[in-house]
Design an enzyme around this catalytic site. Structure first.
Site, mmCIF file in Angstrom:
data_model
loop_
_atom_site.group_PDB
_atom_site.id
_atom_site.type_symbol
_atom_site.label_atom_id
_atom_site.label_comp_id
_atom_site.label_asym_id
_atom_site.label_seq_id
_atom_site.Cartn_x
_atom_site.Cartn_y
_atom_site.Cartn_z
ATOM 1 N N HIS A 132 37.063 29.186 52.229
ATOM 2 C CA HIS A 132 38.509 28.939 52.355
ATOM 3 C C HIS A 132 39.068 29.241 53.744
ATOM 4 O O HIS A 132 40.198 28.859 54.045
ATOM 5 C CB HIS A 132 39.289 29.782 51.340
ATOM 6 C CG HIS A 132 39.037 29.416 49.918
ATOM 7 N ND1 HIS A 132 39.189 28.136 49.441
ATOM 8 C CD2 HIS A 132 38.620 30.167 48.861
ATOM 9 C CE1 HIS A 132 38.885 28.114 48.143
ATOM 10 N NE2 HIS A 132 38.540 29.332 47.768
ATOM 11 N N GLY A 140 42.312 32.938 50.644
ATOM 12 C CA GLY A 140 41.438 33.026 49.478
ATOM 13 C C GLY A 140 40.269 33.980 49.653
ATOM 14 O O GLY A 140 39.139 33.630 49.317
ATOM 15 N N ASP A 168 31.358 25.895 43.924
ATOM 16 C CA ASP A 168 32.318 26.957 43.600
ATOM 17 C C ASP A 168 33.436 26.353 42.736
ATOM 18 O O ASP A 168 33.731 25.168 42.849
ATOM 19 C CB ASP A 168 32.891 27.474 44.925
ATOM 20 C CG ASP A 168 33.704 28.749 44.810
ATOM 21 O OD1 ASP A 168 33.187 29.809 45.219
ATOM 22 O OD2 ASP A 168 34.860 28.681 44.340
ATOM 23 N N ASP A 257 32.040 31.429 40.269
ATOM 24 C CA ASP A 257 33.283 31.675 39.532
ATOM 25 C C ASP A 257 33.595 30.565 38.523
ATOM 26 O O ASP A 257 34.672 30.545 37.928
ATOM 27 C CB ASP A 257 34.461 31.900 40.489
ATOM 28 C CG ASP A 257 34.393 31.053 41.744
ATOM 29 O OD1 ASP A 257 33.591 30.096 41.771
ATOM 30 O OD2 ASP A 257 35.144 31.335 42.695
ATOM 31 N N TYR A 301 33.675 36.613 40.441
ATOM 32 C CA TYR A 301 34.438 37.851 40.278
ATOM 33 C C TYR A 301 34.096 38.594 38.993
ATOM 34 O O TYR A 301 34.693 39.631 38.707
ATOM 35 C CB TYR A 301 35.939 37.547 40.433
ATOM 36 C CG TYR A 301 36.114 36.793 41.728
ATOM 37 C CD1 TYR A 301 35.964 37.457 42.944
ATOM 38 C CD2 TYR A 301 36.242 35.408 41.746
ATOM 39 C CE1 TYR A 301 35.978 36.767 44.141
ATOM 40 C CE2 TYR A 301 36.269 34.707 42.949
ATOM 41 C CZ TYR A 301 36.136 35.399 44.141
ATOM 42 O OH TYR A 301 36.131 34.713 45.323
HETATM 43 ZN ZN LIG Z 1 35.855 30.375 44.275
#
Ligand SMILES: [Zn+2]
Ligand SMILES: [Zn+2]
Length: 396
Positions: A132, A140, A168, A257, A301
């Protein structure tokens, strides 16, 4: 040691740390490296530790003013006012911010160098994939864009065509922006739609700037996508495009994620599907780039239950010693998960029961289902870019 792959690792990488309560806890990297070590994966790769990238390296993809701002915010974190995207809720300033972010860049660039010179066939930097970060702005959870820097290094050292595939859950906006007008770089991002997720961009119609049309590709999937349809999106968009583009190097970003346990997004994948994506992209590198493959980490995460397993699989696949999904996780690693995260660790390296493997992926050739929101997203991406590459949107 004669290995065909290398992996970037050193304890200093855990200094990329936005502090207590931030989703991107360095525990994710610590637990990944531990799992790689205890399963013997690190014995099958050459481990590469690196220094901090210098300003000239960073300036290949970032403005000097921005680099100075990151440095200033690192010297005095309390003074960061959000002007450069630093000192925000997503990217809080911290003392080691410049060094730890520049170290990630050095890792990915070193991977690019080893793959391009032929020193290694495959290279993995699971600490990287910070997709990002923009030329003049942090965003991000990303400060410096190691993926863009690695691709830029390849171009500056003679590569004529580089393909980047980003799986992602978030749109790979920073990498796309860096090469939007450059026909030498194909960027493909398969992500949850910007309607429901940060950064709110990544539409099929955004397909590259003047002179580079068809070089940016976006598959904007609806929330809730499961294993088979997600893999179908990769195999029916990214794979044919990379084949047609005929890159010299394949760079992939493996943010995990997309998992059903991830607290920030809304997809419903298993670790097994993420593992399968790595298997497929590895195979694609052998098919299209003579094996020249640079694999990066990214978001993720669920720091104990998902990230370590997915990136251990990635590293093991690059090492040509894949870890079967039914393998049990090592007891010492489980103990560390309990201690560092307070969570009950996963018992196996995959999520799916044996009877559900391998994951069934319907080939595009078996038909397009206009009632499926995933198929409509795939079709929108194919319609937007396939004609630029001489590909048929209906058939493979
Ligand atoms: Zn991500
Ligand atoms: Zn290989």
């Amino acid at each position: 040691m004669s290995t065909q792959a290398c992996a970037v690792w050193g304890e200093d990488f855990t200094r990329y740390d936005f502090g207590v309560g931030h989703p991107m806890s360095p525990v994710r990297l610590d637990l990944t490296a531990r799992l790689c070590r205890e399963l013997g994966v690190f014995d099958e790769v050459e481990l590469v530790d690196v220094d901090v990238a210098d300003d000239d390296q960073l300036a290949t993809v970032h403005d000097r003013d921005y680099i100075e701002a990151v440095r200033a915010a690192s010297a005095d974190p309390a003074a960061a006012d959000g002007r450069w995207g630093i000192g925000t809720e997503d990217v809080p300033a911290f003392a080691d911010m410049h060094d730890s972010s520049a170290r990630v860049v050095a890792g990915s660039v070193e991977c690019a160098r080893r793959v391009w010179t032929g020193a290694k066939e495959h290279a993995v930097n699971f600490t990287g994939g910070l997709h990002h970060a923009m030329r003049d702005r942090a965003a991000g959870f990303c400060v410096y864009n190691d993926a863009a820097a690695a691709i830029r290094w390849l171009l500056d050292n003679g590569a004529k065509r580089v393909a980047y595939v980003d799986v992602d859950v978030h749109h790979g906006d920073g990498v796309e922006a860096a090469f939007y007008d450059d026909p030498r770089v194909l960027t493909v991002s398969v992500h949850e739609s910007g309607r429901t997720l940060f950064p709110g961009t990544g539409w099929p119609g955004d397909h590259g700037g003047t002179g580079a049309q068809g070089s940016a590709v976006n598959v904007a999937l609806p929330p809730g996508v499961t294993d088979g349809p997600w893999l179908r999106a990769i195999t029916s968009v990214a794979v044919p495009l990379v084949r047609a583009f005929e890159p010299e190097v394949l760079v992939t970003q493996h943010g995990c994620d997309t998992h059903r346990d991830d607290p920030l997004a809304h997809m419903a994948l298993s670790v097994d599907a993420q593992r399968q994506a790595a298997v497929n992209l590895h195979r694609l590198a052998h098919e299209t780039t003579d094996g020249r493959w640079l694999a990066l980490g990214g978001g993720g995460y669920a720091v104990a239950s998902v990230v370590p397993r997915t990136w251990t699989h990635l590293t093991a696949i690059a090492a040509h010693h894949p870890v079967p999904a039914l393998t049990e996780t090592p007891p010492d690693w489980r103990e560390r998960v309990r201690r560092l995260s307070g969570q009950e660790p996963p018992e196996r390296m995959g999520d799916l029961p044996e009877e559900d493997l391998p994951i069934w992926v319907q080939p595009w050739a078996m038909g397009y289902n206009p009632h499926s929101s995933v198929d409509r997203a795939i079709m929108a991406a194919r319609e937007a870019v396939f004609p630029f590459h001489g590909l048929d949107v209906w058939f493979d």
